[in-house]
Design a protein around this motif. Structure first.
Motif, PDB file in Angstrom:
ATOM      1  N   MET A 115       0.857  -1.200   0.000  1.00 61.23           N
ATOM      2  CA  MET A 115       0.000   0.000   0.000  1.00 61.23           C
ATOM      3  C   MET A 115       0.882   1.236   0.000  1.00 61.23           C
ATOM      4  O   MET A 115       1.848   1.284   0.743  1.00 61.23           O
ATOM      5  CB  MET A 115      -0.852  -0.058   1.281  1.00 61.23           C
ATOM      6  N   ASP A 116       0.564   2.220  -0.817  1.00 58.90           N
ATOM      7  CA  ASP A 116       1.503   3.331  -0.846  1.00 58.90           C
ATOM      8  C   ASP A 116       0.907   4.627  -0.306  1.00 58.90           C
ATOM      9  O   ASP A 116       1.193   5.705  -0.766  1.00 58.90           O
ATOM     10  CB  ASP A 116       2.073   3.526  -2.252  1.00 58.90           C
ATOM     11  N   GLY A 117       0.043   4.479   0.688  1.00 58.63           N
ATOM     12  CA  GLY A 117      -0.359   5.635   1.472  1.00 58.63           C
ATOM     13  C   GLY A 117      -1.196   6.672   0.760  1.00 58.63           C
ATOM     14  O   GLY A 117      -1.295   7.799   1.215  1.00 58.63           O
ATOM     15  N   ARG A 118      -1.832   6.322  -0.379  1.00 56.51           N
ATOM     16  CA  ARG A 118      -2.686   7.304  -1.023  1.00 56.51           C
ATOM     17  C   ARG A 118      -4.108   7.136  -0.509  1.00 56.51           C
ATOM     18  O   ARG A 118      -4.496   6.098  -0.006  1.00 56.51           O
ATOM     19  CB  ARG A 118      -2.619   7.131  -2.538  1.00 56.51           C
ATOM     20  N   LEU A 119      -4.878   8.196  -0.674  1.00 55.46           N
ATOM     21  CA  LEU A 119      -6.136   8.306   0.053  1.00 55.46           C
ATOM     22  C   LEU A 119      -7.378   7.930  -0.770  1.00 55.46           C
ATOM     23  O   LEU A 119      -7.452   8.212  -1.957  1.00 55.46           O
ATOM     24  CB  LEU A 119      -6.265   9.762   0.483  1.00 55.46           C
ATOM     25  N   ILE A 120      -8.357   7.315  -0.066  1.00 55.13           N
ATOM     26  CA  ILE A 120      -9.685   7.115  -0.649  1.00 55.13           C
ATOM     27  C   ILE A 120     -10.651   7.979   0.163  1.00 55.13           C
ATOM     28  O   ILE A 120     -10.648   7.930   1.394  1.00 55.13           O
ATOM     29  CB  ILE A 120     -10.116   5.641  -0.570  1.00 55.13           C
ATOM     30  N   VAL A 121     -11.452   8.786  -0.516  1.00 57.12           N
ATOM     31  CA  VAL A 121     -12.418   9.642   0.179  1.00 57.12           C
ATOM     32  C   VAL A 121     -13.824   9.100  -0.059  1.00 57.12           C
ATOM     33  O   VAL A 121     -14.196   8.813  -1.200  1.00 57.12           O
ATOM     34  CB  VAL A 121     -12.322  11.106  -0.329  1.00 57.12           C
ATOM     35  N   ILE A 122     -14.571   8.926   1.032  1.00 59.28           N
ATOM     36  CA  ILE A 122     -15.956   8.456   0.918  1.00 59.28           C
ATOM     37  C   ILE A 122     -16.887   9.618   1.246  1.00 59.28           C
ATOM     38  O   ILE A 122     -16.688  10.314   2.243  1.00 59.28           O
ATOM     39  CB  ILE A 122     -16.219   7.292   1.901  1.00 59.28           C
ATOM     40  N   VAL A 123     -17.882   9.848   0.389  1.00 61.73           N
ATOM     41  CA  VAL A 123     -18.860  10.914   0.652  1.00 61.73           C
ATOM     42  C   VAL A 123     -20.242  10.263   0.680  1.00 61.73           C
ATOM     43  O   VAL A 123     -20.727   9.792  -0.345  1.00 61.73           O
ATOM     44  CB  VAL A 123     -18.812  12.000  -0.444  1.00 61.73           C
ATOM     45  N   GLU A 124     -20.834  10.211   1.848  1.00 60.75           N
ATOM     46  CA  GLU A 124     -22.103   9.481   2.019  1.00 60.75           C
ATOM     47  C   GLU A 124     -22.810  10.031   3.255  1.00 60.75           C
ATOM     48  O   GLU A 124     -22.245  10.013   4.354  1.00 60.75           O
ATOM     49  CB  GLU A 124     -21.776   7.981   2.177  1.00 60.75           C
ATOM     50  N   ASP A 125     -24.034  10.542   3.063  1.00 59.30           N
ATOM     51  CA  ASP A 125     -24.726  11.153   4.201  1.00 59.30           C
ATOM     52  C   ASP A 125     -25.338  10.110   5.135  1.00 59.30           C
ATOM     53  O   ASP A 125     -25.611  10.372   6.293  1.00 59.30           O
ATOM     54  CB  ASP A 125     -25.802  12.136   3.713  1.00 59.30           C
TER      55      ASP A 125
END
Ligand SMILES: Nc1ncnc2c1ncn2[C@@H]1O[C@H](COP(=O)(O)OP(=O)(O)OP(=O)(O)O)[C@@H](O)[C@H]1O
Ligand SMILES: [Mg+2]
Length: 477
Positions: free
Chosen positions: A1-11
């Motif tokens: 894993m190279d430390g990059r980000l996943i962003v979740i947008v969910e109300d």
């Protein structure tokens, strides 16, 4: 894993937490937002670190489609997965049209989510690795044709890497055959201009009047014979690099025009009045001493000052002898391949002699000698007798310099009789002759040449020393 980000947008809390947990479990770095405007704010500020955004479609304030539109405006390489409620296939299609890479329907299947995420993130990682490798390869490739690891050349490589990315004018000096054109090319290859043109022009080979229109171009009718407009080299290489080879031979008149181009980045075509702007990077090279030319009134001092801001001096080959064996191997490989003589080797004695020679024609001369040796080689090993006379016969300035005598000369001065005062002349001569012969693998023709005596004299001497005639090994190539 190279430390990059996943962003979740969910109300919706349960869906958001579920996804977050499923992905974190797999080792991903995940950040989730319940409110899309806040998510967008974060994405805008950190876009360079984000690989993937997973967004819900139906959210208050800003829905998934709007969010996708905003993210697509950012230039960065962020992938998007849209999560839709069951049945809203139209929105999914629209999202894909806008640039989303994939979509998932609710209720969410976490296994499916992980599979899709892994595909996207995995591809990204791969792409980054490939780019990194490519960059390294580019770097290696652009120097791979320049052989040398002597301190002088290493320093030169370092300087090239520093000046190449800039657009500054570079002056390359060095004796004939030291590789000035090769270095100029390396500067271009290591610069952001590498995909544009590298144009060399030899200022010595072209008469002054023609050189002017070659460099600056001309308008139709500028002079007899100018039947149409001609675009000059400065314009052609505007995004690239122009090598002004043998700049020392440029006329004073053209030097003035060159200075103007360097300072103002603009010029006029011959016979024209339109001012043309260019971004051409100029590299100049010469084997002349420009300071001397300035003193003689044949080179503009102001131009020399401009050119000298970045000055790369290539040392002559005799000042970096440690490069000679590398170059020998390099050219041996090239020419054995080119002339279909795979497996051809070169004897250590030959290498020793080549390392001692002064190479007034520098690398070009060495290259030519190697090609000729390969072409004319008859055995599986190139031996001393095949070397040109001027090389075998020469002692090279190096052999007189004192240190490391054993490598440079045939005789090791320390344990030689030669230096012991009181040794009879005849003994000195005998030792010199026998040692030379030994170094030449018994080849009398070569030994005689090195000793500067005739073959018959050598044979007579050997007879005196009792060297049997049957040992004859002259072969007389
Ligand atoms: N370090 C090196 N490694 C490999 N090949 C080299 C090296 N230096 C020079 N050469 C080769 O030697 C030949 C001469 O090089 P180049 O034409 O660049 O020399 P130059 O300095 O421009 O000479 P001149 O002043 O005579 O124009 C070319 O074939 C070049 O490829
Ligand atoms: Mg040249």
């Amino acid at each position: 894993m190279d430390g990059r980000l996943i962003v979740i947008v969910e109300d919706e809390d349960s869906a958001r937490l579920g996804m977050e947990r499923a992905l974190k479990k797999k080792g991903y770095q995940v950040l989730s937002f319940a409110e899309s405007p806040r998510a967008l704010e974060y994405i805008k500020a950190n876009s360079g670190e984000i690989d993937l955004v997973i967004t819900d479609l139906r959210m208050p304030e800003m829905d998934g489609i709007q969010l996708i539109q905003e993210i697509m405006k950012l230039a960065d390489d962020i992938s998007i997965i849209l999560v839709t409620a069951f049945g809203s296939i139209e929105s999914a299609v629209e999202a894909m049209k806008l640039g989303a890479e994939d979509y998932l329907s609710k209720p969410l299947d976490m296994f499916e989510l992980r599979k899709r995420v892994e595909k996207i993130v995995g591809n990204k990682r791969l792409k980054r690795e490939v780019n990194l490798l490519k960059q390294r390869l580019d770097k290696k490739y652009s120097f791979s044709s320049i052989i040398g690891n002597s301190p002088g050349m290493e320093k030169l490589f370092e300087k090239i890497l520093m000046v190449a990315p800039t657009s500054s004018t570079v002056l390359i000096t060095g004796e004939s055959g030291t590789g000035k054109e090769l270095i100029a090319n390396a500067i271009h290859q290591n610069s952001p201009r590498k995909n544009a043109m590298f144009l060399p022009i030899n200022c010595a080979a072209i008469p002054a009047e023609i050189l002017e229109s070659e460099l600056f171009g001309h308008e139709k009718g500028a002079f007899t014979g100018a039947v149409g407009r001609k675009i000059g080299k400065f314009e052609m290489a505007s995004n690239g690099t122009l090598l002004l080879d043998e700049i020392g031979e440029m006329s004073m008149d053209l030097q003035a025009k060159l200075l103007r181009i360097i300072e103002q980045k603009e010029f006029m075509r011959v016979g024209g009045s339109e001012i043309i702007k260019v971004k051409t990077r100029i590299v100049a090279s010469t084997n002349r001493n420009l300071d001397d030319l300035v003193r003689d009134g044949r080179f503009r001092e102001d131009l020399l000052f401009r050119l000298k801001v970045v000055h790369l001096r290539i040392p002559p080959l005799r000042e970096r002898r440690e490069d000679i064996p590398l170059l020998i191997n390099h050219f041996l490989k090239i020419f054995t391949e080119e002339h279909g003589k795979a497996g051809l080797e070169i004897s250590q004695d030959v290498i020793r002699v080549l390392c001692r020679y002064d190479w007034p024609g520098n690398v070009r001369e060495l290259k030519n000698v190697m090609e000729s040796l390969v072409i004319f080689a008859q055995d599986s090993t190139i031996s001393l007798s095949e070397l040109p006379e001027e090389i075998v016969g020469s002692n090279g300035s190096h052999s007189q310099s004192g240190s490391d005598a054993g490598e440079k000369g045939f005789l090791n001065a320390e344990d030689s009789l030669l230096l012991k005062i009181g040794t009879p002349m005849a003994d000195v001569e005998r030792e010199l002759i026998l040692k030379t012969l030994e170094q030449c693998d018994g080849n009398r023709t070569v030994a005689a040449r090195i000793l500067g005596i005739g073959l018959r004299t050598l044979q007579r001497k050997l007879k005196e020393y009792g060297e049997a005639e049957s040992d004859e090994n002259t072969a007389g190539h």
